[in-house]
Design a protein around this motif. Sequence first.
Motif, PDB file in Angstrom:
ATOM      1  N   PRO A 198     -48.057 -11.739 -17.841  1.00 45.57           N
ATOM      2  CA  PRO A 198     -48.382 -12.275 -19.170  1.00 45.57           C
ATOM      3  C   PRO A 198     -49.812 -12.806 -19.216  1.00 45.57           C
ATOM      4  N   ALA A 199     -50.533 -12.484 -20.290  1.00 43.21           N
ATOM      5  CA  ALA A 199     -51.874 -13.032 -20.521  1.00 43.21           C
ATOM      6  C   ALA A 199     -51.731 -14.474 -21.016  1.00 43.21           C
ATOM      7  N   PRO A 200     -52.820 -15.216 -21.107  1.00 45.30           N
ATOM      8  CA  PRO A 200     -52.728 -16.568 -21.681  1.00 45.30           C
ATOM      9  C   PRO A 200     -52.111 -16.505 -23.080  1.00 45.30           C
ATOM     10  N   GLY A 201     -51.185 -17.402 -23.345  1.00 38.46           N
ATOM     11  CA  GLY A 201     -50.507 -17.392 -24.644  1.00 38.46           C
ATOM     12  C   GLY A 201     -49.322 -16.446 -24.704  1.00 38.46           C
ATOM     13  N   GLU A 202     -49.001 -15.827 -23.590  1.00 39.78           N
ATOM     14  CA  GLU A 202     -47.852 -14.921 -23.556  1.00 39.78           C
ATOM     15  C   GLU A 202     -46.820 -15.398 -22.529  1.00 39.78           C
ATOM     16  N   LEU A 203     -45.597 -14.902 -22.713  1.00 37.84           N
ATOM     17  CA  LEU A 203     -44.524 -15.194 -21.767  1.00 37.84           C
ATOM     18  C   LEU A 203     -43.939 -13.873 -21.279  1.00 37.84           C
TER      19      LEU A 203
ATOM     20  N   VAL B  82     -39.791 -15.773 -16.947  1.00 37.37           N
ATOM     21  CA  VAL B  82     -39.974 -15.576 -15.498  1.00 37.37           C
ATOM     22  C   VAL B  82     -41.439 -15.696 -15.090  1.00 37.37           C
ATOM     23  N   ALA B  83     -42.334 -15.640 -16.047  1.00 38.01           N
ATOM     24  CA  ALA B  83     -43.748 -15.924 -15.771  1.00 38.01           C
ATOM     25  C   ALA B  83     -44.348 -16.409 -17.080  1.00 38.01           C
ATOM     26  N   SER B  84     -45.173 -17.441 -17.017  1.00 36.95           N
ATOM     27  CA  SER B  84     -45.632 -18.064 -18.254  1.00 36.95           C
ATOM     28  C   SER B  84     -47.139 -18.146 -18.315  1.00 36.95           C
ATOM     29  N   GLY B  85     -47.708 -17.728 -19.436  1.00 32.35           N
ATOM     30  CA  GLY B  85     -49.126 -17.900 -19.696  1.00 32.35           C
ATOM     31  C   GLY B  85     -49.358 -19.048 -20.659  1.00 32.35           C
ATOM     32  N   ASP B  86     -48.381 -19.933 -20.782  1.00 32.48           N
ATOM     33  CA  ASP B  86     -48.491 -21.064 -21.709  1.00 32.48           C
ATOM     34  C   ASP B  86     -47.993 -22.311 -20.994  1.00 32.48           C
ATOM     35  N   ALA B  87     -48.870 -23.292 -20.837  1.00 33.98           N
ATOM     36  CA  ALA B  87     -48.535 -24.496 -20.066  1.00 33.98           C
ATOM     37  C   ALA B  87     -47.366 -25.262 -20.677  1.00 33.98           C
ATOM     38  N   ASP B  88     -47.125 -25.055 -21.992  1.00 31.10           N
ATOM     39  CA  ASP B  88     -46.040 -25.793 -22.651  1.00 31.10           C
ATOM     40  C   ASP B  88     -44.672 -25.158 -22.450  1.00 31.10           C
ATOM     41  N   VAL B  89     -44.630 -23.929 -21.959  1.00 32.34           N
ATOM     42  CA  VAL B  89     -43.338 -23.256 -21.777  1.00 32.34           C
ATOM     43  C   VAL B  89     -43.165 -22.936 -20.293  1.00 32.34           C
TER      44      VAL B  89
ATOM     45  N   ALA C 233     -39.671  -8.351 -21.405  1.00 31.79           N
ATOM     46  CA  ALA C 233     -40.496  -8.376 -22.609  1.00 31.79           C
ATOM     47  C   ALA C 233     -41.675  -9.302 -22.398  1.00 31.79           C
ATOM     48  N   VAL C 234     -42.832  -8.869 -22.854  1.00 27.59           N
ATOM     49  CA  VAL C 234     -43.997  -9.756 -22.875  1.00 27.59           C
ATOM     50  C   VAL C 234     -44.116 -10.267 -24.311  1.00 27.59           C
ATOM     51  N   VAL C 235     -43.853 -11.554 -24.480  1.00 33.97           N
ATOM     52  CA  VAL C 235     -43.706 -12.123 -25.817  1.00 33.97           C
ATOM     53  C   VAL C 235     -44.804 -13.152 -26.065  1.00 33.97           C
ATOM     54  N   PRO C 236     -45.552 -13.042 -27.153  1.00 31.97           N
ATOM     55  CA  PRO C 236     -46.492 -14.121 -27.491  1.00 31.97           C
ATOM     56  C   PRO C 236     -45.705 -15.420 -27.694  1.00 31.97           C
TER      57      PRO C 236
END
Lengths: 338, 338
Positions: free
Chosen positions: B31-36, B78-85, B101-104
Amino acid sequence: MNSREWHLVRRPTGRPDEADVALVTVEVPEPAPGELLVRNDVMSVEPYMRGRMSDGPSYAEPYALNAPMTGHAVGEVVASGDADVPVGARVLHELGWRELAVVPTSAARVLPDLDVPPSSWLGVLGLTGFTAYAGLLTVAAAKPGDTVFVSAAAGAVGATAAQIAKAMGCTVIGSAGSEAKVRYLVDELGLDAAFSHREPSVRAALKDALGRAGTDGIDVYFDNVGGEQLECALRHMRLFGRLALCGAIATYDATEPVPGPRNLLLLIWRRLRMEGFLVGDHEAARPAFERVMAGWLAEGRVRSVETVQEGGIDQAWRAFTAMLDGENVGKMVVPLCG
Amino acid sequence: MNSREWHLVRRPTGRPDEADVALVTVEVPEPAPGELLVRNDVMSVEPYMRGRMSDGPSYAEPYALNAPMTGHAVGEVVASGDADVPVGARVLHELGWRELAVVPTSAARVLPDLDVPPSSWLGVLGLTGFTAYAGLLTVAAAKPGDTVFVSAAAGAVGATAAQIAKAMGCTVIGSAGSEAKVRYLVDELGLDAAFSHREPSVRAALKDALGRAGTDGIDVYFDNVGGEQLECALRHMRLFGRLALCGAIATYDATEPVPGPRNLLLLIWRRLRMEGFLVGDHEAARPAFERVMAGWLAEGRVRSVETVQEGGIDQAWRAFTAMLDGENVGKMVVPLCG
């Protein structure tokens, strides 16, 4: 005293026929206490009467066979069994289709002394005008700026609905049954665009009319006809549009049930509300309507649109079938003893 | 990491076919930043997806060809690009039909920690339940004491609508596609009467069901199917009845436009209101819905009704066509990687 009146003698199948009715001479008694003897000045003929000639399920009782038909009329009291209603008073009541009527006082309304022709109380100031007003404002919730499409806009209810919508600041499109009526709607009533439903493609004609009016969708459809025009209107409804179903004259003569529009799924996709109404349910708003409409009439923003069938009671049946054939513009009225 | 996902490769004509789709293996990026990166536990299959497979006019964008289809799913981050999640969070999102799924983050909802199975968020606590709630309460304005008819009452939305109506104190009639479902509706969900729409005469079956429920008319029709059942429901609507149009599964596979009901004039005679709706317009009522529904679930007045298709992502297409064929009771869900 003798009076002539129209009886239904056979229920029409499809298109009503002269053999379905008879003009009968009867003797009219003096009014009993609580009754008025009324000499009718003028009566109206209306599409809903077609429904009452059949005995299928409807909202109104079917007309009885071998009895006078009913409908709105305005007349003058010539003998009174009620001390509160003097001879000479002008009353609105529902015992039309006859020259003389014996009317219970409770079923007659003594008309206020406004400077309007008696026939206005059958049309623009009467249930016709109130139907247009309630359908447009209460049922369809029309607002200034809306695009409003009125079918049968040269008919009695339609011509009033279209004028009210214009007076409110809506963009208004109307349909009618001839090029002469279409010109009348635009040139005389000031509609933004109009078209004939007899054009080869109603669908194309409505789309073109929307273009001429400078709009690309309909917020409110005031439906007097049902059938193909309802389907075409649905096609152009905007999101959250409202359809007020007032009548379906296109289907009244059908002997087989008429299928509904093939695009009802648009109700979901565009979140449309389609609602049938009868003016009788809106009685509470009537005083406000009469006040507002009297103002519009005085200002010339709405005019009373009428077609007059001359010839007295003899010609009332002809007036009715001519109305079904769309020969009228606005309210079709028949002066009787006036 | 590899993931499998279902692509639409051809637009169905009529009944969807396995040749319209393909199960494709793809490589999923970090995931990119802002993605999950979400591992989907469970997805649902729903009737509206049939509409999105076609490219005719609709309320939703058609699915793109040769790309994964979409739909609701619940999964674990399973991998997070968002510090809040954080990794391990459970989220609801719309990138179903795939294992990973790669989800914003903006398109994912972190689920509250309620003691319910994840699939509840796809059904009774999700848009399905909210659709039933908004349609019944906001659109159709159902009140205690009303007689409510729900078509496809063993379907996901229908089973919830029928239970909500019972919980509110309505008399409830439901239709379904088999005798087993009919028994389920009466014996398990407590409906007052139910019938199979496969009986020879839907018209007679509805009339009989009304009799068994001890009522002679319908105040609210919650329509999931359109077609013949809509026409039969209109026939029995009481004065001032309301019809909430939620779906028309009976017509989705049609290759020609399906005529509407032949008795639309009843809208006028009985002053009926027919309104289509999409749940997305009712977002403001969602918090209230979740609170009320959580209460009903806790009290056992509404239960989550689900059919589980085992076999993982391989079986998702089968689950979809089985749902179209009416094999499910309640929400059809497919556990994926759970």
